[in-house]
Design an enzyme around this catalytic site. Structure first.
Site, PDB file in Angstrom:
ATOM      1  N   ASP A   1       0.819  -1.205   0.000  1.00 25.39           N
ATOM      2  CA  ASP A   1       0.000   0.000   0.000  1.00 25.39           C
ATOM      3  C   ASP A   1       0.857   1.261   0.000  1.00 25.39           C
ATOM      4  O   ASP A   1       1.805   1.380   0.781  1.00 25.39           O
ATOM      5  CB  ASP A   1      -0.897  -0.013   1.244  1.00 25.39           C
ATOM      6  CG  ASP A   1      -1.731   1.242   1.371  1.00 25.39           C
ATOM      7  OD1 ASP A   1      -2.628   1.444   0.542  1.00 25.39           O
ATOM      8  OD2 ASP A   1      -1.475   2.028   2.315  1.00 25.39           O
TER       9      ASP A   1
ATOM     10  N   GLU B   1       1.310   0.159  -4.968  1.00 22.45           N
ATOM     11  CA  GLU B   1       0.561   1.387  -5.235  1.00 22.45           C
ATOM     12  C   GLU B   1       1.513   2.548  -5.027  1.00 22.45           C
ATOM     13  O   GLU B   1       2.177   2.631  -3.989  1.00 22.45           O
ATOM     14  CB  GLU B   1      -0.630   1.504  -4.289  1.00 22.45           C
ATOM     15  CG  GLU B   1      -1.416   2.794  -4.463  1.00 22.45           C
ATOM     16  CD  GLU B   1      -2.376   3.056  -3.323  1.00 22.45           C
ATOM     17  OE1 GLU B   1      -3.415   3.686  -3.578  1.00 22.45           O
ATOM     18  OE2 GLU B   1      -2.087   2.660  -2.177  1.00 22.45           O
TER      19      GLU B   1
END
Length: 628
Positions: free
Chosen positions: A270, A305
């Site tokens: 993330d 990401e």
């Protein structure tokens, strides 16, 4: 690492370690004056304390046979505060209670010989455990595995499951990063789910968060302030001190732990752009290299990401990923969303609703921003990505962020026309990039997926008001009364409203959408995936864009000289394809897909109706020159 034929464990640097019939408990707290091992009773209350010894590197240790698997333990600080193990594998209660000692080799795997699937076969299905099924558990997901396999999904991707404060939440506020949340079924439930998925040929990916800890239940700062750099600020507070080796080991071990002990097939890292690493070797680089070295005989994949549109971490060697397998491509989502909805506020301001050039560029060459100036961010963004194969990117039309970070959690099916959405779905699933769909998208679920938490008191109020304040900059929420309509993240009703409605699948309209998606994914695995193996041509994507309508053509050069062609028109008006777009006629190989039916009449008329898409597969070059 410990491994037998059907039992797996990873020897982490943090957390308990079994040694000769006893257990060694460890905690890194270099500036703490004293740490005691707290031993719990059957009620989960600390009833006995053993002094721990500190070494020169700041590790406190105690070895004893007084704690058996299934029994509670924790650590008492000199202040009297009793805290759980930060590497707890299971909790007696919530994040504030004692930890439970777990024998990681207690579970017997039925799919111990599973070695995973190649990256190019990946079709992601992102889901939130608590809202995917009525009971919101790992067991509930297990009951849906056959449905997912029949749909054409090859990989389920779980939003973070590490234990966070409360019982409801997205998972990005985890504080016990080694501990599957008890609300979902805990360690045993997660292992059963993964085992069942592997027996069906499905991969399981896990979203992990290494850029911050959640605000409720993070006690690390109370005994190891060295775990953070208070002088370096992130959107979530002080940065994690990745220049301290025990801290770095905590996170890298966490990745290896999930992959080894739980047989996870891959991780989604993330927001790596928010990892403030002050060392010369980025955490992601070291972590990915360690993963590659640790699993030479398994297909293990990492995705990331990153808002920066960087590419060093997704580079290839002979067609194989060196570090990260694929980058989530927000650019593709943003341009698709703007074309479908005509929204242009916030970060959508960088994407034009009247031009498909950005979408064509993303499909053909990776990122939209490859060094160009972003007005929204006020700087140049990205690097060239045209040399990378399309499989270096994960594309999506929706995900948890892009739905849940809207004020009311609206899905694309509620925001755009059915015809345009179906065209975009065909592009997503037949383009050579790795596709990801969000739970319920396959049948067109219209229920919201909202942002929800389970905080109370001052923290709950801060989250509630902070959530509403985020939307002040949007025209629809300039007025305070309008902002009060935004769902309260802490209300149970917000969580309940975000659950999938599985009865929709039985209704004709949604059953039709599901059938279309299943057909697309069957074609993808049968006809496109075999052309994505091995090295692919560099700069293998070309495109042409209409000057008059929302139409474009993309050609991808794939394995063995094959060329995949996409003709797309997202406008309501038909597009007369100009002669300079193609060589000769439009009979380029075999028809792969046309939506709606009859759109492939372009072979005869040279006119593409709108909205429509046509995919054809052949071995001749289609496009005269590269787009720009």
């Amino acid at each position: 690492m410990a491994r037998s034929a059907d039992r797996f464990a990873y020897d982490t640097s943090w957390g308990p370690r079994f040694v000769d019939g006893r257990t060694e408990f460890r905690l890194w707290a270099p500036s703490a004056p004293q740490i005691d091992l707290a031993i719990g009773d059957t009620a989960g209350k600390a009833s006995e304390f053993w002094p721990m010894e500190r070494d020169d590197e700041g590790w406190w240790r105690a070895t004893t046979d007084r704690v058996k698997p299934g029994e509670a333990y924790g650590f008492r600080l000199d202040s009297g505060l009793i805290v759980p193990d930060p590497a707890s594998r299971r909790q007696f209660g919530d994040v504030h209670g004692l930890s439970l000692l777990v024998d990681p080799k207690a579970y017997t795997w039925q799919s111990a010989d599973w070695t995973g699937r190649p990256w190019e076969e990946t079709v992601f299905y992102e889901l939130h455990t608590g809202t995917f099924t009525p009971d919101g558990s790992f067991a509930g997901i297990e009951e849906k595995l056959d449905y997912l396999k029949e749909t054409g999904i090859t990989a389920i991707e779980l939003l973070p499951v590490a234990q966070f404060g409360g019982r409801r939440g997205w998972g990005y506020d985890g504080v016990l990063l080694y501990c599957p949340h008890e609300a979902y079924g805990g360690a045993e439930g997660l292992k059963r789910l993964i085992d069942a998925a592997h027996q069906r040929g499905l991969m399981v990916f896990l979203d992990v968060v290494y850029n911050h800890f959640g605000p409720d239940g993070n006690y690390l700062g109370a005994y190891a302030p060295e775990f953070f750099h208070e002088e370096i600020h992130t959107p979530w507070g002080a940065a994690i001190a990745y220049d301290a080796q025990p801290v770095r080991d905590f996170m890298i071990d966490n990745a290896l732990y999930w992959l080894e002990e739980y047989r996870i097939d891959g991780l989604r890292l993330d927001a790596i752009d928010s990892i403030e690493d002050t060392t010369d070797t980025p955490l992601v680089k070291e972590l990915a290299a360690r993963v590659r070295a640790h699993f030479p005989d398994r297909h293990v994949h990492i995705t990331s990401e990153d808002d920066r549109n960087i590419s060093w971490h997704i580079e290839r060697d002979g067609g194989r990923p060196i570090l990260v397998s694929g980058e989530w491509n927000d650019d593709f989502h943003h341009t698709a969303h703007v074309l479908a909805t005509h929204e242009e506020e916030g970060y959508y301001a960088d994407y034009s609703r009247r031009s498909v050039a950005q979408m064509a560029k993303a499909l053909a060459t990776g990122f939209v921003f490859q060094g160009e100036h972003s007005d929204y961010r006020g700087r140049n963004v990205g690097v060239s990505s045209a040399h990378l194969p399309p499989t270096a990117f994960v594309n999506f039309l929706q995900n948890h962020d892009q739905i849940g970070n809207r004020a009311f959690g609206d899905r694309l099916a509620d925001l755009a026309s059915r015809r345009v959405v179906e065209c975009l779905q065909a592009i997503l699933m037949l383009a050579p990039q790795i596709p990801l769909i969000f739970m319920g998208e396959e049948y067109g679920d219209t229920h919201p997926f909202c942002f929800f938490t389970d905080f109370d008191g001052e923290l709950g109020e801060a989250v509630r008001e902070g959530r509403r304040a985020e939307f002040k900059k949007f025209a629809a929420f300039h007025d305070e009364d309008a902002r009060q309509l935004i769902p309260d993240p802490n209300a149970v009703s917000t969580f309940e409203a975000s659950k999938l409605d599985w009865s929709m699948v039985t209704r004709p309209t949604y059953r039709r959408r599901l059938a279309i998606v299943r057909g697309l994914l069957e074609k993808r695995q049968r006809l496109i995936v075999p052309l994505l193996t091995g090295p692919l041509p560099e700069h293998g994507g070309e495109y042409h864009v209409s000057d008059e309508t929302l139409a474009f053509v993309v050609a991808w050069h794939l394995r063995d000289g094959a060329v995949l062609h996409l003709f797309a028109n997202l406008d309501d008006e038909p597009w007369a394809i100009p002669s300079n777009v193609v060589t000769g006629d439009l009979s380029c190989g075999d028809l792969l897909h046309a939506h709606p039916k009859g759109a492939d009449e372009i072979l005869r008329t040279r006119v593409l109706p709108g909205p429509s898409v046509v995919f054809r597969l052949e071995s001749q070059k289609l496009i005269a020159g590269k787009g720009s």
